[in-house]
Design a protein around this motif. Structure first.
Motif: not given
Lengths: 403, 535, 539
Positions: B137, B141, B144-145, B181, B185, B188-189, C146
């Motif tokens: 996982d 992740q 992706r970043y 993202l 995401d 979280e990033f 966001t």
């Protein structure tokens, strides 16, 4: 470097103001006990009466203590290159035993401070300025192989002698040969085993000299100067009279006309030399100096503000006044930085920061004044002056007149 | 060339050939490190007449292979993590003999008792199932970043103020790439990006060795420890940007294999490379028009003229030593001065007369890490803060001779180790004794995992950051020329007014690791600089 | 049927502020407090007869004057008094005296380094610039990065405009400053270690970072951006101790008919139809309300009060990962007289200020190294103040009390749990260090109270004893505070809000968190806003 403050010698040692070497005489003469402070020194706001002291400078001669002023010795093989990169003028053009008025700027071309550079030898200079500048000088000296910066502020006794009889006073004191000294010239005299340096400089716009000698000879010099000047009306003058004289000469002051760039919080609330009318100090023939690129852009763009000399209608000093482009005061275009009634030229004079694009049009000042506790305002017309308000011919004459 | 950035291909193929006088170079590149070579090739391919001057006798800088003992060779960079694939294609390196690593070097967290943790880009062994799943996982992740950030490493960073529309678009693009993202995401990033390595690991894993091993690529080469916030995740993501996801390999011929191919590619495009030619200064023409970089002066006093000078040297060396502060603004100089350039990585080279055996390891393949837990790294760092070498150093060991037999006599081997943390300025000063004592300490540490190692040692060499400074002319011996930290990244690398590869001095450019995006063997700063110059 | 419009869990100063603004808007509000006194960490407690300790927080500078003025706190008994001059003690004989007067301060710095004395102007100018930008955000709700909602976009534009207005150079300098370590940031200004140590010390107070840790320069700013009447960086004491702040806000709350119930610890949040509906007290009583505001820290709220099953997926883990690290201790000492310190002029002005036993950058960093290893340093950083030198109400006449804040003190020891003996050893370390600088100090001690993170957590419920209700690192600041996606005071359970320092703008006795939360709650309840956004700074 001397450290005057300390924790050992008394309960308030670290908080007490330092005393000038001339203090024993100043204390006696400061009848009104009107003290303020400058760079940690106890300093006279005035001695007896501001206007009396002011007229002394314009009519006779007066002394102004410049011991608290910052003085740095800059020496070494790279001293000239280092200074030349720091200030906007071409230091290479300052001849031996000559003085030059200079400004220095940040990379962004905002003015950090102004001061004078004395060339004392090929590789030795003295720089004087109003505020401490050690950190900037050391930053400027970093990366050069051979240059040292020493704060000599507390090692010298320095006294400014200004006014029409200043030359006669020094002559009487026995300093021969000063008659050939042009403005910004330096002359050296043997003095009780040391050297007395006399520069034809000052902050009053009038004939005047500044005397520099080893600290321990300060009091002796004071006494000899006062003995010589007794017949020429010598008097001490303080901060208040200086401020009057410098305004008539249209000289700028930090925290009045300009805000030192390194102490400016808000973006572009500091000034460029062009805004202060000091474009003549910026030498673009010099291939490089700190801030050159920014100042070149500023020159091409034209300064947003311009420091302007104003003759203001009426006699109410325009301190804190706003400047407008019309009498109805609908368009605010600037603000007065310093203002007073000039006793010498009998005019209501001021320096004001005005948006350059409005300088061709009419200028109006909204003046606030108080009459026996009632507050009033008045809108009056301002006239631009191209020359400083006070420009006596003797200030530039060589040899200078004796009275 | 399907992977090459479009902008680059366009520039290389279509830039108009400059008209030039026959005797003058269009560009002189100072330093034949991989970035200097990449930049030179790209400029030459666009039609420029290019000269590369290099102080050392061989090209390659920190990637150059040198003989540290008769018959034994090593280079400071002992493996390659993420050389730009786009650049490989653009410079046609495979046609010039570059053979990338056939096998990925696993990252092995060594354990004294032999239960090692082995990490490959897609899996981990030696940990329990929970950690193994967490790793899958986690790596997805992070990938992706890394992908979201990837385009920006090969972009010229915008200037904030008078930049105009294009600059603003780069920012908008950046924001959009992260927003794309997805909300969760992205959120979280924005949290994870500044986390210290230790906290990131604590959130995902329970195995101590796994945590320490995964932290490693966020710390190696930097003045950071697992508890240091703000920059290590970005360093990890930077290193994961290529398809290899940061897994290292050793190409044929070692790091030097890459350099050799770069040199051949450069020479094929007409670049002239002069080694053994230290530059004593960059010549600045100063007149009423201002300043202009017009060439270089070599240590022997030769003046070589060029239309521009491109420095692959680090920013401090470039500006302070080669240009000279008298040609720079004072604030700018101060910003260059305060760059944090002190390296903290030492280099241990052992010449071995056999293959060392590590307890519990079939073959010593991969990047072998001696860092049993994150605290071990943290505590090793603590010593260095006070100008001391780590009491218990942590290190990454590679045996490059396993991949490239030419590095040692037949049957013999070379052990190469990046050792942290080794201060550039030892409190009591570096001396031969201090160096030897520390090298012994390192070998003691290795001996706990490879007990027979001492019997194999033919010769040992230890390079401190100060040695790297002397030997490779890298200020402070810092791998990345200056710290890879948030305050020295992107449009602040090395500092504003020099972050777009041009400098305040017309016709002087930078192309070294001190520029965006930063260090490691990536070729990206050379690539980005060439594009900026040709633009 | 709800008994209340709003229940606020925890009568800390932020909870009280939140309740006061809600009550002011006409809501029926109840504040629940587990202790038998209110104030949380802003308290004055008579632990020795005649002495009133500000037993947790001890000075303030961040208290928002807009709130002070708006809730009319002076009429409710609050007076904040600035105190002058702090003495910083070096490892050896060095002393750095912080004079209030600019000339005196300059001369004192010059004694250590003429360069630094001069550089101080640039340092203060820069810090003022950074403070002004941050302070604009204190009384505003962070935008959601966001979101595409007009409100969030407008808020970003507002911030971008302020940011832009600094000019290119300062934008870079600001970003740089924000991410650096205090020590490295100071390197750009100063050369003298004593000066650097004194300036760096606010960068570690309350945080699990060292002076060399990136991010500590923001902590430094967090501590100096406050002010007393516009004088940035000045610190003040509340007359009557820090409890006076809580008491005055409570008094304001009561004047709006708000209710406070003490000894009413909350056991559980009552959730019905995925909405907060009230609370269950430790004694089993159920109190219902339309909304619930937790003034507890984020970790405590989501791992203790809210049932895991009531939370959306992932929130429990976020709460568990929330960084709230105990790193500070507190030693409160009742003294029979004013202590004298060696190397400090016997000057009544200086003796009434604070003391910073910072030693040097290395001493402070080594103390951090000890903390990382689960120990306390033998030579810790201590920040002290003797409020009784200014405030006649906190100690008997002629007697004094001294507040000592210690960085670092670990929440968990490497060699087993905290015990009363270990706590006392820790206290002994502190007074041994003070005795080094003030021979005879120990003889003045009448009473002493030692608080490690263990005591702080047990008494006032701050997880691990973290004084900020969560570390002030970038991953937990602004819209990331307490968690990404929940930076606007609304929590993952509908009708549940947070008002404590776990939310923006974070720790410090500012009351801003509570006020900002009230503004958002009133918006959701469609009530007119009673909370000021402007902080009366003419910048």
């Amino acid at each position: 470097m001397t450290s005057e403050s300390g924790t050992a010698e008394g309960r308030f040692a670290g908080e007490r103001l330092k005393l000038s070497p001339f203090y024993p005489r100043q204390e006696e003469l400061n009848v009104r006990e009107a003290w303020s402070s400058w760079n940690g020194y106890k300093f006279a706001e005035y001695y007896y009466d501001t206007e009396f002291e002011y007229f002394c400078v314009r009519n006779l001669c007066g002394t102004y203590d410049i011991c608290p002023m910052q003085k740095y010795e800059i020496k070494g093989r790279d001293a000239e290159t280092m200074l030349n990169r720091m200030v906007t003028r071409d230091v290479r053009k300052i001849g031996l035993h000559r003085v030059a008025y200079c400004v220095w700027c940040t990379d962004e071309g905002r003015m950090i401070d102004d001061g004078t550079i004395f060339r004392l030898a090929e590789d030795r200079f003295m720089l004087t300025c109003g505020s401490p500048c050690t950190a900037w000088l050391e930053m400027s000296a970093w990366g050069f192989d051979d240059v040292t910066v020493t704060d000599v502020s507390d090692e010298l006794s320095a006294l400014s002698l200004q006014g029409p009889t200043s030359f006669a006073t020094l002559k009487k004191m026995g300093l021969d040969g000063l008659e050939t000294a042009k403005p910004f010239d330096i002359r050296l005299f043997p003095y009780h085993g040391e050297t007395l340096m006399v520069s034809r400089t000052g902050f009053t716009g009038d004939l005047g000299y500044e005397l520099w000698v080893d600290r321990k000879l300060g009091l002796k010099m004071w006494d000899e100067l006062y003995a010589a000047g007794a017949d020429y009306g010598i008097q001490p003058y303080g901060e208040a009279a200086t401020n009057m004289a410098r305004l008539e000469a249209a000289f700028i002051m930090p925290a009045m006309e300009f805000n030192e760039a390194l102490r400016t919080v808000h973006f572009e609330h500091d000034q460029t030399p062009f805004e202060l009318g000091l474009g003549w100090l910026v030498d673009f023939k010099k291939p490089h100096f700190s801030g050159r690129a920014a100042l070149l852009a500023e020159k091409e763009r034209g300064p947003v503000y311009t420091l302007t000399k104003l003759d203001i209608e009426g006699n109410r000093p325009a301190e804190g006044a706003h400047i407008y482009s019309n009498k109805r005061c609908t368009r605010e275009i600037g603000y007065v930085t310093s203002a007073m009634w000039s006793p010498a030229v009998k005019a209501n004079i001021a320096l004001a920061m005005i948006e350059t694009r409005y300088l061709d049009g009419p200028l109006w000042a909204e003046i606030y004044y108080e009459k026996e506790l009632r507050h009033h305002s008045r809108v009056v017309r301002c006239t631009q002056q191209s020359k400083p308000f006070w420009t006596p011919a003797r200030a530039r004459a060589t040899p200078p007149p004796e009275a | 060339m399907k992977n090459a950035p479009l902008s680059l291909i366009a520039l290389v193929n279509s830039s108009p050939r400059e008209t030039r006088s026959l005797d003058r170079y269009d560009s002189i590149i100072v330093g034949a490190g991989h970035n200097g070579l990449a930049c030179a090739s790209l400029l030459a391919r666009a039609g420029q007449k290019v000269l590369v001057v290099e102080a050392a006798d061989e090209p390659g800088g920190l990637a150059a292979t040198r003989e540290f003992h008769p018959g034994y060779k090593a280079s400071v960079a002992h493996s390659i993590g993420r050389f730009s694939e786009a650049l490989l294609e653009a410079l046609d390196l495979s046609a010039h003999g570059y053979q990338p690593a056939v096998r990925e070097l696993p990252l092995v967290g060594l354990d004294e008792s032999g239960s090692h943790v082995t990490i490959r880009s897609d899996s981990v062994t030696g940990v329990d199932n929970v950690d193994a799943k967490a790793y899958r996982d986690y790596s997805r992740q992070m990938a992706r970043y890394a992908d979201a950030l990837k385009p920006f490493w090969s972009k010229t960073m915008p200037r904030i103020a008078p930049g105009g529309l294009r600059d603003m678009l780069t920012f908008a693009h950046m924001g959009w790439a992260i927003r794309r993202l997805g909300k969760a995401d992205m959120e979280e990033f924005m949290r994870v990006a500044s986390l210290p390595a230790r906290d990131l690991m604590e959130e995902h894993f329970s195995s101590e060795i796994l945590k320490a091993t995964l932290s490693w690529d966020g710390l190696l080469g930097s003045r950071m420890a697992p508890r240091s916030p703000n920059s290590s995740v970005l360093l990890m993501l930077y290193r994961m940007a290529e398809a290899s996801r940061g897994a290292h390999g050793i190409p044929s011929g070692g790091a030097n294999g890459l350099i050799a191919a770069l040199v051949r590619s450069a020479e094929a495009s007409g670049v002239e490379i002069r080694c053994g030619t230290p530059v004593s200064g960059i010549r600045i023409d100063a007149d009423e028009q201002g300043l202009n970089a017009v060439g270089v002066t070599t240590a022997e006093g030769e003046q070589i003229a060029a239309a521009r000078v491109v420095s692959a040297a680090d920013p401090q060396r470039t500006f302070v030593e080669l240009v000279g502060v008298e040609y720079l603004d004072i604030g700018f100089t101060n910003r260059i001065r305060r760059l944090r350039c002190d390296g903290l990585v030492g280099k241990l080279h052992l010449a071995l007369d056999g293959l060392p055996e590590f307890t519990g390891l079939k073959a010593p393949e991969g990047r072998l890490l001696i860092a049993p837990d994150v605290d071990a790294i943290e505590f090793a760092y603590d010593d260095s803060k006070y100008g001391r070498c780590s009491e218990k150093p942590v290190m990454e060991i590679v045996l490059p001779s396993l991949a490239d037999a030419s590095l040692a006599p037949a049957g013999h081997h070379v052990l190469s180790a990046h050792v942290m943390y080794v201060p550039r300025r030892l409190k009591d000063g570096w001396s031969e004794t201090a160096k030897q004592a520390f090298a012994e300490r390192c070998i003691d540490r290795i001996a706990r995992y490879a007990p027979a190692i001492r019997d194999l040692i033919v010769h040992q060499e230890f390079l401190t950051p100060a040695d790297l400074d002397d030997e490779y002319r890298v200020t402070g011996g810092h791998w990345h020329h200056t710290e890879f930290a948030m305050d020295q990244m992107l449009m602040m690398r090395p500092t504003y007014e020099a972050a777009q590869y041009s400098t305040p001095i017309p016709n002087l450019f930078l192309c070294g690791a001190g520029c965006h995006p930063g260090g490691d063997l990536t070729g990206l700063t050379g690539h980005n600089a060439a594009r900026a110059i040709l633009r | 049927m709800s008994q209340y419009d709003a229940i606020v869990i925890g009568a800390g100063h932020n909870g009280l502020t939140n309740a006061a603004y809600l009550a002011k808007a006409g809501l029926k509000v109840l504040v629940l407090e587990k202790n038998d006194y209110i104030g949380g960490a802003a308290v004055s407690r008579e632990l020795e007869k005649g002495w009133y300790y500000s037993s947790c927080s001890y000075v303030c500078s961040m208290m928002r004057q807009a709130i002070h003025r708006d809730l009319d706190l002076s009429r409710h008994g609050l007076l904040l008094v600035p105190y002058l001059g702090t003495v910083n003690f070096g490892d050896g004989d060095e002393r750095l005296l912080a004079y209030h007067d600019e000339e005196a301060a300059h001369l004192e710095l010059k004694r250590h380094s003429p360069h630094d004395a001069d550089a101080m102007h640039r340092f203060q100018t820069d810090l003022t610039r950074y403070s002004q930008l941050i302070r604009k955000t204190l009384m505003r709700t962070p935008p959601d990065p966001t979101s595409f909602k007009p409100r969030d976009i407008m808020e970003f534009l507002f911030l971008a405009k302020k940011f832009w207005a600094m000019g290119e150079k300062e934008i870079y300098e600001y970003v740089r400053f924000f991410t650096m370590s205090a020590a490295e940031f100071l390197d750009d200004y100063f050369e003298n270690d004593m000066i650097k140590a004194a300036m760096a010390s606010p960068g570690i107070i309350g945080t699990a970072l060292g002076v060399y840790s990136p991010g500590s320069s923001y902590i430094l700013l967090h501590h100096v951006m406050g002010d007393v009447d516009g004088s940035i960086g000045a610190w003040g004491l509340a007359r009557g101790g820090m409890g006076a702040i809580s008491q005055s806000i409570a008094s304001a709350l009561k004047s709006y008919d708000g209710e406070i119930r003490t000894e009413a610890g909350v056991d559980k949040l009552l959730v019905e139809n995925r909405k907060a509906a009230g609370v269950v007290l430790e004694n089993g009583d159920e109190i219902r309300s339309r909304i619930v505001v937790s003034n507890l820290d984020a970790k405590r709220t989501f791992t203790k009060i809210v049932d895991k099953g009531d939370l959306p997926e992932g929130i429990y883990e976020k709460a568990k990962n929330f960084k709230i690290r105990g790193s500070s201790g507190k030693v409160n000492i009742a003294l029979s007289g004013l202590p004298k310190f060696t190397g400090v002029p016997d000057n009544p002005y200086l003796n009434r200020g604070g003391q910073g036993f910072c030693g040097s950058l290395e001493t402070m960093e080594r103390a951090y190294d000890c903390w990382k290893r689960g120990r306390w340093s033998d030579d810790p950083f201590i920040e002290s103040v003797i409020p009784s030198a200014w405030d006649p109400t906190v100690a008997p006449a002629g007697k004094h009390w001294m507040s000592n804040f210690i960085q670092y003190c670990p929440p968990k020891l490497a060699d087993g749990p905290w015990t009363p003996e270990k706590r006392d050893q820790f206290g002994q370390t502190v007074i041994d260090k003070i005795e080094r600088y003030s021979p005879g100090f120990k003889d003045l001690i009448v009473h002493m109270e030692v608080r490690t993170p263990h005591e702080i957590e047990n008494e006032i419920g701050l997880t691990e004893g973290n004084i900020f209700q969560g570390e002030l690192t970038i991953d937990q600041l602004f819209f990331n505070r307490p968690f990404p996606g929940y930076g606007q005071y609304r929590m993952p359970v509908k009708n549940l809000y947070m008002s404590g320092s776990s939310t923006h703008p974070g720790g410090g006795v500012s009351a801003a968190c509570g006020a900002n939360a009230a503004r958002e709650i009133l918006k959701d309840l469609k009530r007119p806003n009673t909370v000021p956004e402007d902080d009366f700074y003419d910048e």
